[in-house]
Design a protein around this motif. Sequence first.
Motif, short mmCIF file in Angstrom:
data_model
loop_
_atom_site.label_atom_id
_atom_site.label_comp_id
_atom_site.label_asym_id
_atom_site.label_seq_id
_atom_site.Cartn_x
_atom_site.Cartn_y
_atom_site.Cartn_z
N GLU A 120 0.89 -1.17 0.16
CA GLU A 120 -0.03 0.43 0.70
C GLU A 120 0.55 1.25 0.15
N GLN A 121 1.69 1.51 0.36
CA GLN A 121 2.62 2.41 0.75
C GLN A 121 3.64 2.72 -0.18
N GLU A 124 1.06 4.05 -2.74
CA GLU A 124 0.98 5.93 -2.87
C GLU A 124 1.88 6.38 -3.27
#
Length: 947
Positions: A120-121, A124
């Motif tokens: 997810e990081q 992003e």
Amino acid sequence: MTAEFGVLGVVEARIAGQPVGLGHARQRSVLAALLVEVGRPVTVDQLIDRVWGDDPPQRAAAALYSYLSRLRTALTEADIKIERRPGGYALTADPEAVDLHRFRRLVALARGAPDRSAAEQITEALQLWRGEPFAGLDTPWLSSTRELLLGELFAAELDHHDVLLRLGRHSELLPRLTAAVAEHPLDERLAEQFMLALYRCGRQADADEQYRRIRHSLAEELGSDPGPGLRRLHERILAADPTLTAAITTVQVAAPRSVPAQLPADVRAFTGRDSELAALDRSLSQGDEPPLTVVLLSGTAGVGKSALAVRWAHRVREAFPDGQLYVNLRGYDAEQPVAVGDALSGFLTALGVRGQEIPPGVEERAGRYRSELTGRRMLVLLDNASSVEQVRPLLPGTGSCLVLITSRDALPGMVALHGAERINLDLLPVADAVGLLRRLIGDRVDREVRVAEDLAAACARLPLALRIAAELAAARTDVSLEELVGELSDHRMRLDLLDAGDPRAEVRAVFSWSYQNLPADAARVFRLLGLHPGETAHVEAVAALTGTGVGEARRLLGVLVRASLAQAARGGRYGMHDLLRAYAAELAAEHDPSIEREAALTRLFDHYLAGSVSAMATLYPAVPGAAGDAEAARGWIEAERPTLAAVCTYAAAHGRHRLAIDLAGTLFRYLDAGGPVAEAVTVTSSAVSAARALGDRRAQARALSDLGRLHRRQGRLSESAGTYGQALALYAGLDDPAAEAVVLRNLGSVHWRLGDYRQAADHYERAWALYERLGDDAGQADVSVRLGLVDARLGDEAQATKRFQAALELAGRTGDKFSEAYVISLLARLSGEPAELDRAAAHLERSLAVARRNGDRTAEAYVLTDLAAVHARGGRHAEATAHLRRALVLHRRIGDRASEAEALNDLGQALRAIGETGEARAQHEQALILAREIGDRYEQERAGEGL
């Protein structure tokens, strides 16, 4: 207010979500240098080096301080400071507000996080990229930093691949790895990831083939063998090692295709438009004929086009399961219209294309956009379009999509060329107008139905005006609707600016409610701003108009913005809706004496003329190499160009004839070098009419000569010939042989396009005689080239060669490198000798670099066309094709239709040479249509030969 900064793409800043005008490229380079080191000081010497490289101007420090001052002003609202510290200058902002530093933090966090969080990081982090870092800026420091950042991006992408592989998402990852390996064929870590994904997808043989491919490439390119990690993985794949799949922690699922849902919120209290909604509904049942369904909603400002489009789009969104795209093109806003490239970038991002995969050019983005939409059932809503050119690149290439466009313009080109169905919106019927008031105000309308009808009539039954009136009524519950109508009717008697019966006349009365609450000094600025002939005005122009200082003007404009009586645009500019402008102008006529209004306009026009003279002197100095910030001068003209055109038109129509002549004459060279041709025609036509009104035959002749050139570039050949004929008749009585020779030469070129080669040669010969009498080597060289082209067209290549050789000798005397390069290319094309072609290409490449450095888009397009011809003569048709595609973009952007037809034919020939016969034919067909439309016999003949 919160501020956000971006360097991972075009350098940009936003305050409270709104873009901030950052000025020209040098100024944006200063901001980029500070953002990379946000919070840390950067010395003056470092900044100069980063912004100018090894060749700074003599007054680089002074220019730098000016740029820093402007940036401080632009960022004041967000309380972002650029501070002078002992170690240099520092921009004080939260690093999280800068996309680069946010990217680095997220990547660092991901490298120590569990796989799901890491995925997810990094996702992003990667989504922060909008393209190449510092796009559009180019200095040695920026280029080297760009390469470093792209390396960081690649490393983050590799980390992302590893995480996704550990999560078992190899099927989803495989297409991305396939593209990455093609781009980085020698990267062993990437090859390992690709081989592992192939193996896990059941493609053991393909994994083995990939290993053999990289082993061969490493040996050929680097003289080395694969590293131990890659070799070990290959051995485990051959042995079908079960541990290669044991690490998968999730069930593999294919990534869903991005389904954008970009529609704005549905409109509150939408009322009426049943027949228009039904017409829109019918567009859904048209099947695949035409291949692409395009619907155009047109009508006057405030009639509710956008509201209708959004309402219908929400009603039918289920019919478009692959999503809905939306962009407000701002074609009539005070701000600059949305650039086509920016709109395409936004759409591609919504469709799931990552920032670094978005192509840099508009044509390439449009192609990728059409590819992404192929086979998808999508609705594309293009709101507030101002022209066909703004819309055309945003049209999908598939019949599975539907495009809905809103515009104040009828956009006949959309109907004629793209088969659009136009739906014209008229005023709301009385019942619907009252119904809208009922939904907005409530049961007060039912208690005063007759008065409500009067209120609807006073608002001209325009939804925009009705909503403003309803908002006022809701806020003033102590005032009856009858009293409100009385106020409105009273003002309407004074403020009716348009002919009786025009529905927009009543709308202006609504603006008086805000105007009456203004302080006296702000009210004066509002009134005088209505006299400004352009769409927007820079704060410095407003200061000149009002006779105030820049700081005071900015403060008073802020008052108007807060009262919704002006809009702040980019780059320190302010504007008004056209209805507000008309209202303000009437107030000025009522409250400000004529002598004060004329003095205000004189100050304004002096400001624009002085600015134009200064900018042109910098761009085209009398002494080569004279000091001056050419980039800033070009930026000023580009920003003011629409306003300067409006000033010329106004001046010619309102008795300021000398201003129109002087301003048009000052700007012509710049506009001719790449400004939109249509805008140049507006400016030059104003000069023609002003010169006639003054009886100034010399000014009239010059303006007619300029106008004839513009008509020729527009493809209006008959009109061009007539205009040149008028100029020639005037010059015959003015004893100006140099100007007369120019007109004769250009008139010859018109006859060349019309296919009358003998007449063209006659005009050229007459021009030659005048140039010879004047001893003008440059003029003789130019005419020799044109006569040589006639000879070549008539089949006498030997005579053409003699003409070109004579022209080359003359051009060499003048030192005109552009002309010299062109003539060398003509000789090379006739001879076909490889050495001569290489020499010509080298000369043209130097000319191309100069044209681009000078921002001369016309010269750039011409040189690209010549360079393509040289490459094609030498058999390098792929290079020729690439140059011609770029030239075609420039010709269309400028509006040079004659050159567009020529480039289409050249492109058709180049495509045929590389076997692209289908596309080649399509290019010749386009050229034939355009050449017939403009009457260009020469290009018609060439298109016919190609077909």
